[in-house]
Design a protein around this motif. Structure first.
Motif, PDB file in Angstrom:
ATOM      1  N   UNK A   1      14.074  19.070   4.152  1.00  0.00           N
ATOM      2  CA  UNK A   1      15.396  19.058   4.758  1.00  0.00           C
ATOM      3  C   UNK A   1      16.429  19.310   3.670  1.00  0.00           C
ATOM      4  N   UNK A   2      17.497  19.994   4.036  1.00  0.00           N
ATOM      5  CA  UNK A   2      18.570  20.184   3.063  1.00  0.00           C
ATOM      6  C   UNK A   2      19.424  18.933   3.082  1.00  0.00           C
TER       7      UNK A   2
ATOM      8  N   UNK B   1      22.205  16.472   1.197  1.00  0.00           N
ATOM      9  CA  UNK B   1      23.124  16.256   0.093  1.00  0.00           C
ATOM     10  C   UNK B   1      23.569  14.803   0.162  1.00  0.00           C
ATOM     11  N   UNK B   2      23.856  14.200  -0.967  1.00  0.00           N
ATOM     12  CA  UNK B   2      24.254  12.795  -0.918  1.00  0.00           C
ATOM     13  C   UNK B   2      25.619  12.656  -0.257  1.00  0.00           C
TER      14      UNK B   2
ATOM     15  N   UNK C   1      16.110  10.823  -5.487  1.00  0.00           N
ATOM     16  CA  UNK C   1      15.697  10.716  -4.082  1.00  0.00           C
ATOM     17  C   UNK C   1      16.861  10.213  -3.237  1.00  0.00           C
TER      18      UNK C   1
ATOM     19  N   UNK D   1      14.090  14.753  -3.777  1.00  0.00           N
ATOM     20  CA  UNK D   1      14.876  15.981  -3.864  1.00  0.00           C
ATOM     21  C   UNK D   1      14.211  16.964  -4.805  1.00  0.00           C
TER      22      UNK D   1
ATOM     23  N   UNK E   1      16.049  19.402  -6.091  1.00  0.00           N
ATOM     24  CA  UNK E   1      17.101  19.631  -7.081  1.00  0.00           C
ATOM     25  C   UNK E   1      17.854  18.323  -7.254  1.00  0.00           C
TER      26      UNK E   1
ATOM     27  N   UNK F   1      20.908  15.690  -8.391  1.00  0.00           N
ATOM     28  CA  UNK F   1      22.366  15.697  -8.421  1.00  0.00           C
ATOM     29  C   UNK F   1      22.845  14.657  -9.419  1.00  0.00           C
TER      30      UNK F   1
ATOM     31  N   UNK G   1      14.169  27.889  -2.666  1.00  0.00           N
ATOM     32  CA  UNK G   1      14.094  27.081  -1.454  1.00  0.00           C
ATOM     33  C   UNK G   1      13.814  27.983  -0.265  1.00  0.00           C
TER      34      UNK G   1
ATOM     35  N   UNK H   1      18.941  25.500  -3.124  1.00  0.00           N
ATOM     36  CA  UNK H   1      19.546  24.271  -2.591  1.00  0.00           C
ATOM     37  C   UNK H   1      21.013  24.143  -2.993  1.00  0.00           C
TER      38      UNK H   1
ATOM     39  N   UNK I   1      26.144  21.220  -7.241  1.00  0.00           N
ATOM     40  CA  UNK I   1      27.549  20.875  -7.447  1.00  0.00           C
ATOM     41  C   UNK I   1      28.289  22.107  -7.924  1.00  0.00           C
TER      42      UNK I   1
ATOM     43  N   UNK J   1      29.705  21.131  -2.202  1.00  0.00           N
ATOM     44  CA  UNK J   1      28.555  21.737  -2.873  1.00  0.00           C
ATOM     45  C   UNK J   1      28.562  23.232  -2.618  1.00  0.00           C
TER      46      UNK J   1
ATOM     47  N   UNK K   1      16.379  26.072   5.309  1.00  0.00           N
ATOM     48  CA  UNK K   1      16.800  24.869   6.009  1.00  0.00           C
ATOM     49  C   UNK K   1      18.293  24.610   5.911  1.00  0.00           C
TER      50      UNK K   1
END
Lengths: 151, 273, 245
Positions: free
Chosen positions: A60-61, A63-64, A88, A94, A96, A98, C23, C41, C44, C103, C134
């Motif tokens: 799943x994509x 983002x925090x 995570x 994740x 990638x 952050x 991805x 993905x 930032x 992002x 996704x």
């Protein structure tokens, strides 16, 4: 086991009314629910309302966002804050990482003035934290619980 | 659970596997990945090849141009290689000027071609002091999963073997060039250097590492062989390696080189049919 | 060239999941044009200080040095920069940008061999790559190119046809006015029937424009089943391999 229902982005799934609600991976437009991901359609029953969700097969994509519980590893420490790398979000690992920042004031709920960051964390520690807000280039976390110190 | 462990403590994760002489994807530590070669896919280039080592994918296109030679080498043409690691191939690379790894690989390949004498630049000369061929070999990585030098070298040599240059007639008096498309000449390749990469992890040597394994390793070693002899060694820093282990690696490379050379020759022969 | 019409889309080959490190990725091939797209993905945004409620798209469109008859330099030239901006504009309306605020999603396009229609191919392939990655999208996006010279309209032109259609010709020896000529690239969101990008080169009169837009919209719709099939095949394949492991 019924064959899974596969959908593509933009596919109309069903009518939006009192019994059908749009869940994760879907969006509403002009009275209908459409899919926003390429994946499998799932209908979940929640308190009498059918929530239509789409789950993608890959990762799943994520983002925090505010309120998420994240797992992070501490990288840099200073007097006022420590920088960490979020690995995570919830239970999802994740691919990638952050960046996140934990301020001195957010380490402990009580006794905020006498907290010494160096005594609470070391670089390499793995911590569990909650995302509080977005700031300039990174975002703060609060109420962190150290779960494991590992070299 | 395994995924979280791998993300948070990668070295320990790999160490647990390597203690049993096996890698997380099931490969033995001394096993090579399958190699696939594809020839002549780009019609706009004068020679092209695509190489796949496991998941690492590299494509090379060679374009030939005419130009005057350098005054200090009046009867030699040019072969200019360039390796490009675009952000397309991996999240480690950013758009902008070539990264360090790209520049190192370019330099290494250029030196290797020169030192191994696999092509003779005098073959590229048309008229001495007036007109020579300049071959631009552009190598682009499409998917970076380790062993980038091996893949680039392999694709460069395969592409050179597929180059077809048209015949050129040059009239010096009126400075007129006539290109004869019907006459197609191929380049003579005198020998085929091939390479393999090894990664050092604590006291073990891993053959043909993937991108993940390269990252956690304490050093990398690339050995180039040609005609069953050592041609070049590239070991950029990293942890020290014993002489015994080095000789083991060299003999392993020589064994594997036969397979790679057979593969290149089969692919080129099929294209000629 | 005179009077030739082509209003059927050429045979297209699409494959997703070609770059293992990315991805999402896609490979697009039509006749001799080949290109590859990879999507990463959200990351930032560098050098950003204020908070925005919408995410950003970062597109880079590049021709490989050996992809065109004349060798291209490594530096991005004006053409590539313009194409990057066009692809970005086309994709922006298709992606749910509110799902990744602050992002940016990277889209990298590399043309391996250019024989015309690279821009529309890039938009279609980028749409597939984003869906496979996704990234939440409003709709499947497809694009098509039309080359016009006088009364000749050619769908999915080759490089030679594209160059011919960018040449202006006078209507006749006595008139100063130019004949209709040009290239149009149109990107469309299929289910909602919205045009997300319209890029035109050349000189067209209104009548030709109307006809061309209709031809292009039909062409874009024709590609949609191929895109859907590609994504469904990928989802089925992943389900199978997830079930086996």
């Amino acid at each position: 086991m019924t064959k899974p229902l596969i959908c593509v982005p933009g596919q109309r799934l069903c009518i939006l009314d009192k019994i059908h609600e749009s869940g994760q991976g879907t969006y509403e437009r002009q009275g209908y629910i459409y899919s926003s991901l390429a994946g499998i359609v799932d209908v979940v029953d929640k308190e009498g309302v059918k929530v239509v969700e789409v789950r993608s097969t890959g990762e799943q994509t994520l983002v925090p966002t505010q309120g998420d519980i994240v797992t992070a590893q501490v990288t840099i420490l200073t007097q006022d804050f420590c920088k960490c790398v979020i690995k995570c979000i919830g239970n999802t690992v994740l691919s990638r990482t952050y960046r996140g920042m934990l301020r001195r004031e957010d380490v402990c709920a009580t006794d905020k003035d006498h907290v010494q960051i160096y005594k609470s964390y070391r670089p390499g520690d793995v911590i569990l934290a909650r995302v509080v807000s977005f700031s300039e280039f990174s975002f703060s976390k609060g109420n962190a619980l150290t779960i494991n110190s590992y070299q | 659970m395994a995924k979280q462990f791998k993300s948070l403590h990668p070295t320990k994760f790999y160490r647990d596997y390597l203690n049993h002489d096996i890698r997380p994807d099931g490969r033995l530590i001394s096993k090579f990945r399958p190699v696939i070669i594809n020839i002549g896919s780009i019609a706009t280039a004068d020679g092209s090849a695509l190489v796949r080592i496991g998941k690492t994918t590299v494509i090379c296109g060679i374009k030939a141009e005419l130009c005057p030679p350098k005054s200090e080498r009046p009867n030699e043409g040019f072969l200019i290689c360039n390796v490009d690691l675009p952000p397309l191939c991996s999240s480690k690379f950013r758009p902008g000027p070539p990264s360090d790894l790209a520049q190192i690989t370019t330099r290494f390949l250029a030196d290797l071609i020169l030192n191994s004498a696999c092509i003779d630049l005098k073959d590229l000369c048309i008229v001495k002091e007036k007109l020579v061929w300049c071959l631009y070999a552009d190598i682009i990585c499409l998917d970076h999963d380790g062993c980038i030098i091996d893949a680039c070298l392999l694709v460069l040599l395969t592409a050179l073997k597929t180059v077809r240059l048209p015949g050129v007639e040059y009239d010096a008096a009126i400075d007129k060039k006539t290109i004869n498309e019907d006459e197609q000449k191929s380049l003579s390749i005198y020998n085929t250097p091939v390479s393999t990469t090894y990664a050092m992890f604590e006291d073990k040597v891993i053959t043909d590492p993937t991108a993940e394994e390269e990252e956690i390793s304490s050093g990398l070693l690339t050995i180039v062989v040609k005609n069953k002899e050592l041609c070049s060694i590239h070991k950029p820093g990293g942890s020290p390696l014993s002489e015994e282990k080095l000789y083991d690696c060299i003999s392993e490379t020589i064994n594997h080189a036969d397979l790679l050379i057979t593969l290149i020759n089969t692919a080129v022969a099929e294209q000629n049919d | 060239m005179e009077g030739k019409q082509r209003s059927n889309v050429k045979f297209v080959f699409l494959k997703c999941g070609v770059v293992s490190q990315a991805k999402g990725s896609a490979y697009f091939e039509v006749d001799n044009t080949k290109l590859i797209v990879s999507v990463y993905d959200p990351r930032e945004i560098p050098k950003k200080t204020d908070y925005s409620s919408k995410g950003e798209l970062f597109c880079i469109f590049k021709y490989a040095p050996f992809s065109c008859p004349n060798r291209r330099a490594h530096q991005p030239d004006a053409d590539e920069k313009q194409h990057s901006a066009i692809v970005k504009r086309a994709l922006e309306s298709a992606v749910c940008r509110h799902e990744f605020p602050n992002f940016q999603v990277d889209v990298y396009i590399l043309v391996l061999e250019n024989d015309g229609s690279a821009l529309s191919g890039a938009i279609t392939a980028a749409g597939i790559a984003l869906a496979q990655a996704g990234i939440p999208m409003y709709d499947t996006i497809t694009a098509a190119t039309l080359a016009i010279q006088g009364t000749t309209k050619l769908l999915d032109p080759t490089l030679e046809e594209e160059t011919l259609c960018t040449v202006a010709t006078h209507k006749s020896d006595t008139e100063i006015d130019y004949d209709s000529h040009g290239i149009i690239v149109l990107a469309m969101l299929s289910t909602h029937e919205q045009i997300s990008e319209f890029y035109q080169l050349g000189n067209l009169d209104l009548e030709t424009l109307n006809e061309s837009v209709n031809i292009l919209m039909n062409a874009a719709k024709d590609i949609v089943p191929l895109v859907e099939k590609c994504l469904v095949d990928y989802v089925t394949k992943t389900l199978k391999s997830n079930a086996e492991s």
